[in-house]
Scaffold this motif. Structure first.
Motif, PDB file in Angstrom:
ATOM      1  N   ASP A  12      -8.365  -6.217  -7.814  1.00  9.89           N
ATOM      2  CA  ASP A  12      -8.065  -7.572  -8.272  1.00  9.89           C
ATOM      3  C   ASP A  12      -7.811  -8.483  -7.069  1.00  9.89           C
ATOM      4  O   ASP A  12      -7.543  -8.015  -5.960  1.00  9.89           O
ATOM      5  N   ILE A  13      -7.839  -9.774  -7.308  1.00 11.42           N
ATOM      6  CA  ILE A  13      -7.459 -10.740  -6.274  1.00 11.42           C
ATOM      7  C   ILE A  13      -5.972 -10.535  -5.968  1.00 11.42           C
ATOM      8  O   ILE A  13      -5.154 -10.380  -6.879  1.00 11.42           O
ATOM      9  N   TYR A  14      -5.629 -10.522  -4.680  1.00 14.47           N
ATOM     10  CA  TYR A  14      -4.236 -10.324  -4.273  1.00 14.47           C
ATOM     11  C   TYR A  14      -3.939 -11.179  -3.049  1.00 14.47           C
ATOM     12  O   TYR A  14      -4.848 -11.734  -2.420  1.00 14.47           O
ATOM     13  N   GLN A  15      -2.672 -11.242  -2.704  1.00  7.34           N
ATOM     14  CA  GLN A  15      -2.203 -11.964  -1.525  1.00  7.34           C
ATOM     15  C   GLN A  15      -1.859 -10.940  -0.437  1.00  7.34           C
ATOM     16  O   GLN A  15      -0.888 -10.203  -0.554  1.00  7.34           O
ATOM     17  N   ALA A  16      -2.659 -10.918   0.631  1.00  3.28           N
ATOM     18  CA  ALA A  16      -2.507  -9.904   1.681  1.00  3.28           C
ATOM     19  C   ALA A  16      -1.267 -10.116   2.536  1.00  3.28           C
ATOM     20  O   ALA A  16      -0.815  -9.186   3.195  1.00  3.28           O
ATOM     21  N   PHE A  17      -0.696 -11.318   2.529  1.00  2.96           N
ATOM     22  CA  PHE A  17       0.450 -11.583   3.400  1.00  2.96           C
ATOM     23  C   PHE A  17       1.786 -11.449   2.678  1.00  2.96           C
ATOM     24  O   PHE A  17       2.802 -11.929   3.143  1.00  2.96           O
ATOM     25  N   GLU A  18       1.770 -10.736   1.574  1.00  2.00           N
ATOM     26  CA  GLU A  18       2.989 -10.377   0.846  1.00  2.00           C
ATOM     27  C   GLU A  18       3.746  -9.372   1.718  1.00  2.00           C
ATOM     28  O   GLU A  18       3.129  -8.538   2.395  1.00  2.00           O
ATOM     29  N   PRO A  19       5.083  -9.429   1.773  1.00  2.00           N
ATOM     30  CA  PRO A  19       5.858  -8.620   2.735  1.00  2.00           C
ATOM     31  C   PRO A  19       5.587  -7.114   2.722  1.00  2.00           C
ATOM     32  O   PRO A  19       5.517  -6.499   3.785  1.00  2.00           O
ATOM     33  N   GLU A  20       5.421  -6.495   1.548  1.00  2.00           N
ATOM     34  CA  GLU A  20       5.170  -5.050   1.508  1.00  2.00           C
ATOM     35  C   GLU A  20       3.854  -4.708   2.205  1.00  2.00           C
ATOM     36  O   GLU A  20       3.786  -3.764   2.997  1.00  2.00           O
ATOM     37  N   LEU A  21       2.810  -5.483   1.939  1.00  2.86           N
ATOM     38  CA  LEU A  21       1.517  -5.213   2.560  1.00  2.86           C
ATOM     39  C   LEU A  21       1.533  -5.505   4.059  1.00  2.86           C
ATOM     40  O   LEU A  21       0.938  -4.769   4.848  1.00  2.86           O
ATOM     41  N   VAL A  22       2.235  -6.546   4.454  1.00  3.03           N
ATOM     42  CA  VAL A  22       2.370  -6.846   5.886  1.00  3.03           C
ATOM     43  C   VAL A  22       3.049  -5.676   6.597  1.00  3.03           C
ATOM     44  O   VAL A  22       2.597  -5.217   7.652  1.00  3.03           O
ATOM     45  N   ALA A  23       4.124  -5.154   6.003  1.00  2.00           N
ATOM     46  CA  ALA A  23       4.850  -4.033   6.606  1.00  2.00           C
ATOM     47  C   ALA A  23       3.964  -2.792   6.705  1.00  2.00           C
ATOM     48  O   ALA A  23       3.987  -2.080   7.727  1.00  2.00           O
ATOM     49  N   GLU A  24       3.153  -2.528   5.681  1.00  3.16           N
ATOM     50  CA  GLU A  24       2.277  -1.358   5.711  1.00  3.16           C
ATOM     51  C   GLU A  24       1.171  -1.517   6.757  1.00  3.16           C
ATOM     52  O   GLU A  24       0.801  -0.549   7.424  1.00  3.16           O
ATOM     53  N   ARG A  25       0.640  -2.738   6.915  1.00  2.00           N
ATOM     54  CA  ARG A  25      -0.357  -2.966   7.967  1.00  2.00           C
ATOM     55  C   ARG A  25       0.270  -2.830   9.352  1.00  2.00           C
ATOM     56  O   ARG A  25      -0.346  -2.277  10.268  1.00  2.00           O
TER      57      ARG A  25
END
Length: 188
Positions: A12-25
């Motif tokens: 699905d469309i998502y926001q990549a700069f959400e804190p959980e995803l930023v932390a995982e990257r």
């Protein structure tokens, strides 16, 4: 309501700069940085880092080998079979699963990208993103500077020629070249 990570993993469309995803990257980038600074002859140290990057359990053995430099987004979405080898300069954007069969070879500077963005400029500027899984069969060789685009499946025993851009599925037992890559010859 789905989290941004759940949206990412389901295409699905998502926001990549959400804190959980930023932390995982950031976790993956830190491991890639360490891997890229580790001596090429330190096989044990590099294997430990590859295990961490691919989020493999300690009981899982792998003979995967990744040359430096290597970059990825998350690492945990990359699944490799036995005999996996990534040569220098490979990048895997793994917002969705990237699955390799056994005995896959990536030549230098291969890019595998599950991530994409909407064509609409307003949606794209808002940070919207999507990711589509990529599946690569057994005994596949991707030549130097090959790019594999989101949502593609590459069949078993495929050779993709240097500089090709894979935008659509490629059938098993073929040599494929071009931009976009197309089968030009069968492999017996």
């Amino acid at each position: 309501m789905k989290t941004e990570k759940e949206k990412m993993l389901t295409g699905d469309i998502y926001q990549a700069f959400e804190p959980e995803l930023v932390a995982e990257r950031e976790r993956a980038k830190a491991i890639c940085f360490t891997l890229n600074q580790t001596c090429p002859t330190d096989r044990e140290g590099r294997q430990t880092l590859i295990h961490q990057l691919l989020a493999l359990e300690e009981t899982v053995e792998t003979d995967a080998w990744i040359e430096s430099p290597f970059n990825c987004d998350y690492g945990y979405n990359i699944k490799v079979g036995k005999g996996f080898y990534a040569n220098h300069g490979c990048t895997i954007l793994d917002g969705a699963p990237v699955t390799f069969g056994d005995d896959c070879l990536l030549a230098p500077s291969v890019v595998i990208a599950t991530a994409g963005h909407p064509l609409n400029p307003t949606e794209r500027a808002s940070g919207d993103e999507f990711a589509k899984a990529i599946t690569i069969g057994n005994c596949v060789w991707l030549g130097a500077n090959v790019t594999v685009c989101p949502g593609v499946t590459i069949g078993d025993n495929v050779v993709v020629g240097a500089g090709s851009v894979v935008t659509k599925d490629l059938p098993a037992n073929t040599v494929c070249v071009g931009a976009p890559a197309k089968p030009v010859r069968a492999i017996d």
